[in-house]
Write a protein that holds these residues in place. Structure first.
Motif, PDB file in Angstrom:
ATOM      1  N   SER A 155      27.465  25.985 -59.829  1.00 48.13           N
ATOM      2  CA  SER A 155      27.859  24.858 -60.681  1.00 48.13           C
ATOM      3  C   SER A 155      28.393  23.712 -59.843  1.00 48.13           C
ATOM      4  O   SER A 155      28.963  23.907 -58.757  1.00 48.13           O
ATOM      5  CB  SER A 155      28.917  25.299 -61.694  1.00 48.13           C
ATOM      6  N   LYS A 156      28.214  22.513 -60.349  1.00 47.21           N
ATOM      7  CA  LYS A 156      28.631  21.305 -59.622  1.00 47.21           C
ATOM      8  C   LYS A 156      30.142  21.278 -59.411  1.00 47.21           C
ATOM      9  O   LYS A 156      30.627  20.920 -58.329  1.00 47.21           O
ATOM     10  CB  LYS A 156      28.183  20.063 -60.392  1.00 47.21           C
ATOM     11  N   GLU A 416      21.704  27.165 -72.386  1.00 49.16           N
ATOM     12  CA  GLU A 416      22.297  25.843 -72.187  1.00 49.16           C
ATOM     13  C   GLU A 416      22.161  25.001 -73.445  1.00 49.16           C
ATOM     14  O   GLU A 416      23.094  24.286 -73.841  1.00 49.16           O
ATOM     15  CB  GLU A 416      21.619  25.148 -71.005  1.00 49.16           C
ATOM     16  N   THR A 430      30.440  12.279 -76.097  1.00 45.86           N
ATOM     17  CA  THR A 430      29.766  12.891 -74.948  1.00 45.86           C
ATOM     18  C   THR A 430      30.680  12.904 -73.726  1.00 45.86           C
ATOM     19  O   THR A 430      30.532  13.759 -72.845  1.00 45.86           O
ATOM     20  CB  THR A 430      28.477  12.120 -74.619  1.00 45.86           C
ATOM     21  N   ALA A 434      31.433  16.197 -71.638  1.00 44.33           N
ATOM     22  CA  ALA A 434      31.230  16.251 -70.180  1.00 44.33           C
ATOM     23  C   ALA A 434      32.457  16.819 -69.484  1.00 44.33           C
ATOM     24  O   ALA A 434      32.361  17.622 -68.550  1.00 44.33           O
ATOM     25  CB  ALA A 434      30.915  14.856 -69.657  1.00 44.33           C
ATOM     26  N   ILE A 439      30.416  18.644 -66.279  1.00 42.05           N
ATOM     27  CA  ILE A 439      29.276  17.867 -65.789  1.00 42.05           C
ATOM     28  C   ILE A 439      29.516  16.401 -66.117  1.00 42.05           C
ATOM     29  O   ILE A 439      30.469  16.050 -66.821  1.00 42.05           O
ATOM     30  CB  ILE A 439      27.948  18.354 -66.418  1.00 42.05           C
ATOM     31  N   SER A 440      28.667  15.530 -65.612  1.00 42.58           N
ATOM     32  CA  SER A 440      28.855  14.096 -65.847  1.00 42.58           C
ATOM     33  C   SER A 440      28.417  13.721 -67.259  1.00 42.58           C
ATOM     34  O   SER A 440      27.595  14.408 -67.888  1.00 42.58           O
ATOM     35  CB  SER A 440      28.068  13.284 -64.826  1.00 42.58           C
ATOM     36  N   GLN A 441      28.933  12.577 -67.748  1.00 40.17           N
ATOM     37  CA  GLN A 441      28.581  12.119 -69.091  1.00 40.17           C
ATOM     38  C   GLN A 441      27.108  11.753 -69.196  1.00 40.17           C
ATOM     39  O   GLN A 441      26.444  12.098 -70.201  1.00 40.17           O
ATOM     40  CB  GLN A 441      29.487  10.932 -69.468  1.00 40.17           C
ATOM     41  N   SER A 443      24.737  13.185 -67.638  1.00 40.15           N
ATOM     42  CA  SER A 443      24.018  14.461 -67.701  1.00 40.15           C
ATOM     43  C   SER A 443      24.031  15.030 -69.113  1.00 40.15           C
ATOM     44  O   SER A 443      23.028  15.592 -69.581  1.00 40.15           O
ATOM     45  CB  SER A 443      24.641  15.470 -66.734  1.00 40.15           C
ATOM     46  N   ARG A 446      21.535  13.031 -71.169  1.00 43.62           N
ATOM     47  CA  ARG A 446      20.161  13.368 -70.783  1.00 43.62           C
ATOM     48  C   ARG A 446      19.751  14.743 -71.327  1.00 43.62           C
ATOM     49  O   ARG A 446      18.644  14.937 -71.847  1.00 43.62           O
ATOM     50  CB  ARG A 446      20.030  13.343 -69.263  1.00 43.62           C
ATOM     51  N   LYS A 447      20.657  15.725 -71.213  1.00 45.54           N
ATOM     52  CA  LYS A 447      20.339  17.072 -71.685  1.00 45.54           C
ATOM     53  C   LYS A 447      20.233  17.116 -73.199  1.00 45.54           C
ATOM     54  O   LYS A 447      19.351  17.809 -73.759  1.00 45.54           O
ATOM     55  CB  LYS A 447      21.412  18.060 -71.196  1.00 45.54           C
ATOM     56  N   LYS A 450      16.938  15.741 -74.066  1.00 46.27           N
ATOM     57  CA  LYS A 450      15.886  16.685 -73.700  1.00 46.27           C
ATOM     58  C   LYS A 450      15.743  17.785 -74.749  1.00 46.27           C
ATOM     59  O   LYS A 450      14.624  18.087 -75.217  1.00 46.27           O
ATOM     60  CB  LYS A 450      16.211  17.300 -72.335  1.00 46.27           C
TER      61      LYS A 450
END
Length: 458
Positions: A155-156, A416, A430, A434, A439-441, A443, A446-447, A450
């Motif tokens: 993980s980041k 996820e 969001t 995050a 994780i970043s906002q 990201s 985007r997810k 998706k």
């Protein structure tokens, strides 16, 4: 030159000792006194030496060289090897005793059989060898302690935490590692020690949550009586290395005050001792709660907070690090299968269900459950019925996953997607999602886009 004075009585006598070979001669080389074993070195009785001249005894070959003439000439302590008539060798030391005019008045000599010294020397060599072996074993255990664990950093947020730790490892600055129980705070502290300039020194830890307050300071700084420290504290044991103060948030305000004084002055004072000792250790602390908030609530001293919190490092709970959960499940399954010499495998159903569990006990809990599954499962494949009841989720929590024939990346995407949908229902923005997910906002946005498109296609 140091001046020693000796005023023996005028009666020539044998000194009453059986343990040491001591002879007293005057400035003329006449033996005035001797211990009972002195003559034995030369094949004589002690009484036979009294009144004899060392010059005459040397001429007769009783011993050579005589140490008294050497001391009289050089007016200082002389150490030499003396040979006896029987051929044995003696290590003899002669010391001058001066009169009030600064002239050598008496010479006291004492000797040891060289063969005895060789035995002692051989014994000391054996001791040195054993100590070297022990030291090597300690070094081996220390290396083992710092290399046995594999760091799972998929993980980041975990990668960022370890990156910060390694970046400041070589700097002697205080660090506070934040995180819930079982998130790996001790592991990251050991990693920092291993990467620091103090890696050859000790790594000593003290847990504020388990040590009673009544003996805390004794454990920390030790005890002292008279002018010597009789019981060393953990701080002195950590000299030249790293001192890891676990759960510093559990320390009482009274102890915080004591610790602040020690760390602020970079010295510590053993209990009952009037002198202080320099503190040459790297300080790393851990906390399960936000110390800044504790300061505002007056549960933690601001002065100590500012001393310790130079570099804060935060480890996210495992439930917010799904990539790490996935990697850790595989890692622990392989580790314990090898440990217990089994070839255990895990069904996709079990793997997926473990991914969704919250793991409030974090890595320690996950490790415990995987070991339990490896040990208690009957067959070679760990199935859903092998899971302890408390770790079984309702059927509808994972029935939506298509498991048969799917690859792990596809399964992880399904998990996820479900986590993002849950977070979307629970949190308003969001940005908040995050922060919770680590994780970043962008990201998150985007997810979500998706997986929304994926659901529309379905």
């Amino acid at each position: 030159m140091a001046q020693f004075h000796l005023n023996p009585n005028s009666i020539q006598e044998v000194l009453e000792t059986h343990d040491e070979d001591v002879i007293v001669t005057n400035h003329e080389g006449i033996i005035m006194k001797a211990t009972r074993i002195s003559g034995h070195r030369y094949g004589l009785e002690a009484e036979d030496l009294i009144g004899k001249s060392v010059y005459e005894l040397e001429k007769e070959g009783i011993f050579t060289p005589a140490v008294t003439p050497l001391v009289l000439k050089q007016k200082k302590k002389i150490v030499t090897i003396q040979k006896t008539a029987s051929g044995s060798k003696i290590l003899i030391t002669g010391m001058p005793f001066f009169d009030y005019n600064g002239e050598v008045d008496y010479v006291i000599s004492y000797s040891y059989d060289v063969s005895e010294l060789l035995v002692i020397q051989d014994y000391m060599k054996e001791i040195e060898y054993e100590m070297a072996k022990v030291q090597e074993e300690v070094q081996h255990l220390r290396r083992q302690m710092f290399t046995a664990s594999e760091y799972i950093m998929r993980s980041k947020c975990t990668q960022e935490a370890f990156s910060t730790a390694r970046r400041v490892a070589s700097l002697d600055v205080p660090v506070v590692i934040y995180g819930e129980l079982g998130t790996g705070k001790t592991t990251i502290a050991k990693e920092m020690h291993k990467e620091s300039m103090r890696s050859n020194g000790p790594f000593i830890e003290l847990d504020c949550a388990t040590i009673p307050e009544s003996i805390f300071l004794k454990e920390l700084v030790g005890e002292q009586s008279s002018d010597t420290i009789t019981v060393p504290g953990l701080l002195s044991i950590a000299e030249g290395g790293t001192f890891f103060l676990k759960n510093v948030d559990r320390m009482s305000l009274h102890l915080q005050s004591k610790i602040t004084k020690i760390f602020k002055e970079e010295r510590f004072q053993p209990l009952g001792c009037e002198f202080s000792i320099p503190l040459h250790v790297r300080i790393i602390c851990s906390s399960e709660t936000d110390l800044q908030q504790a300061v505002s609530e007056k549960k933690f001293m601001g002065e100590l907070y500012y001393l310790l919190n130079i570099v804060p490092i935060t480890l996210k709970p495992l439930r917010e690090r799904i990539e790490d959960i996935s990697a850790l499940i595989s890692h622990f399954l392989q580790t314990f299968s090898a440990k217990y010499k089994t070839g255990k495998m895990m069904t996709d159903l079990v793997f997926t269900q473990l991914l969704q569990f919250e793991w409030r006990g974090n890595i320690q809990e996950l490790r415990h459950v995987i070991e339990r599954l490896v040990v208690h499962s009957v067959g070679d494949v760990i199935d859903l019925h092998d899971l302890p009841h408390e770790y079984r989720l309702p059927e509808d929590n994972f029935s939506d996953f298509t498991l048969d024939g799917e690859t792990l990346p596809v399964i992880l995407e399904q998990v996820e997607m479900q986590i993002l949908n849950r977070a979307k229902k629970r949190y308003k923005t969001t940005t908040e999602m995050a922060r919770i997910l680590g994780i970043s906002q962008p990201s998150v946005v985007r997810k979500l886009k998706k997986y929304t498109q994926t659901e529309e296609k379905i």
